[in-house]
Design a protein around this motif. Structure first.
Motif: not given
Length: 333
Positions: A235-236, A239, A263-264, A266-268, A333
């Motif tokens: 999750n964020a 990450r 972090a935002m 690189s979501e996924g 989450r």
């Protein structure tokens, strides 16, 4: 040595002959300048390393990974932390059985193998890796004998951690074994899961799997493992932690980067994909003869197609399977 260190040293000597243990301790005393210190456990472990190498069926891994280098997975880490003293006489006196092992199921590149390596370091135990492919031989009966020899070797150096990576591939031919190899794979697999269920020696098994469709149902039933953990995409917050770890590992100050933005962006992405993004960004900066910048990392991310996008259907099927059968390795989450 205090009482707890003495107990740990005695546990480490289990499986060695008197001569082997004596040689290991003598070497530890010499290296420590004439005293028996806390490094004696490492000396005994080194002696066990030689035994493993002679077997040819198991690989010995040096405990170089730290649990702090694993981003996220707080539920799994806490489960492991509570069992740090699980192989001591203190735990037996308290009435606790030695833990059997865990099965880690989840997305590729999200830290399953890293956990296997770091748990041995955390518990200060030898780490052995079983490659199921090495067990199989062309001679009749040899494969079953190889399994028995591998188990005997692992138990001779117990307490130890036995890592079985991608277990579903190692035993993938079980379903058609009677047709394809006269039942050899089925017999080897049967012997392995019987040992998982009945083993008495303190060998903690860490098995990992990516493809649940190839997991034999006998492997995941209650009693084989203490727990089945599902390792999902980070999750964020996780990450951001992974970015911090990999930037620091490559001699960069994480405080110089906006970890929240990374972090935002690189979501996924999996942990392995984030690590590769850091490496790719470093190559860009190295080629331009300048320090690594946020723009280098963001440009790499813009060009990255996550594995989770390419395998969306498989990932959703894996999550659906895990919701009913596994415990989440991270806080919900």
């Amino acid at each position: 040595l205090d009482r707890r260190q003495q107990a740990r040293l005695v546990q480490a000597c289990l499986g060695l002959t008197e001569a082997e243990a004596s040689n290991a301790l003598a070497k530890a005393i010499v290296q420590a300048g004439g005293v028996l210190g806390s490094d004696a456990v490492e000396a005994v472990t080194a002696e066990k390393k030689q035994i493993i190498r002679k077997s040819g069926l198991l690989e010995y891994y040096d405990n170089t990974e730290l649990i702090d280098n694993v981003g996220g997975l707080d539920t799994l880490k806490e489960w492991l932390r509570k069992r740090v003293r699980a192989f001591t006489d203190e735990a037996r006196t308290f009435g606790l059985p030695a833990p059997k092992g865990i099965l880690l199921v989840g997305v590729q590149g999200c830290g399953k193998s890293l956990i296997a390596r770091s748990v041995a370091s955390m518990w200060r135990l030898p780490l052995l890796r079983l490659d199921a492919g090495r067990l199989f031989s062309s001679l009749v009966g040899s494969s079953e004998e190889n399994l028995r020899q591998a188990i005997k070797t692992a138990e001779s150096v117990a307490p130890a951690v036995l890592w079985v990576d991608e277990i579903e591939k190692g035993f993938s031919g079980v379903g058609s074994s009677n047709v394809s190899d006269a039942g050899t794979a089925a017999r080897v697999f049967g012997g392995f899961i019987t040992w998982l269920q009945e083993k008495q020696k303190p060998v903690f098994v860490v098995a990992t799997a990516n493809d649940i469709s190839n997991l034999p149902p006998e492997l995941v039933r209650k009693g084989r493992f203490d727990e089945i953990f599902f390792v999902d995409l980070p999750n964020a917050a996780e990450r951001a932690d992974i970015w911090r770890i990999h930037l620091a590992k490559r001699n960069r100050d994480p405080n110089q980067f906006d970890l929240t933005t990374l972090a935002m962006a690189s979501e996924g992405l999996s942990g392995a994909e984030i690590e590769q993004a850091v490496i790719a960004g470093l190559y860009e900066a190295f080629d331009a003869n300048r320090p690594l910048t946020m723009n280098d990392l963001l440009d790499v991310l813009n060009e990255t197609v996550p594995l989770s996008t390419m395998m969306r259907e498989e990932l959703e099927a894996l999550r659906a399977w895990a919701r009913q059968r596994a415990r989440n390795a991270s806080t919900q989450r």
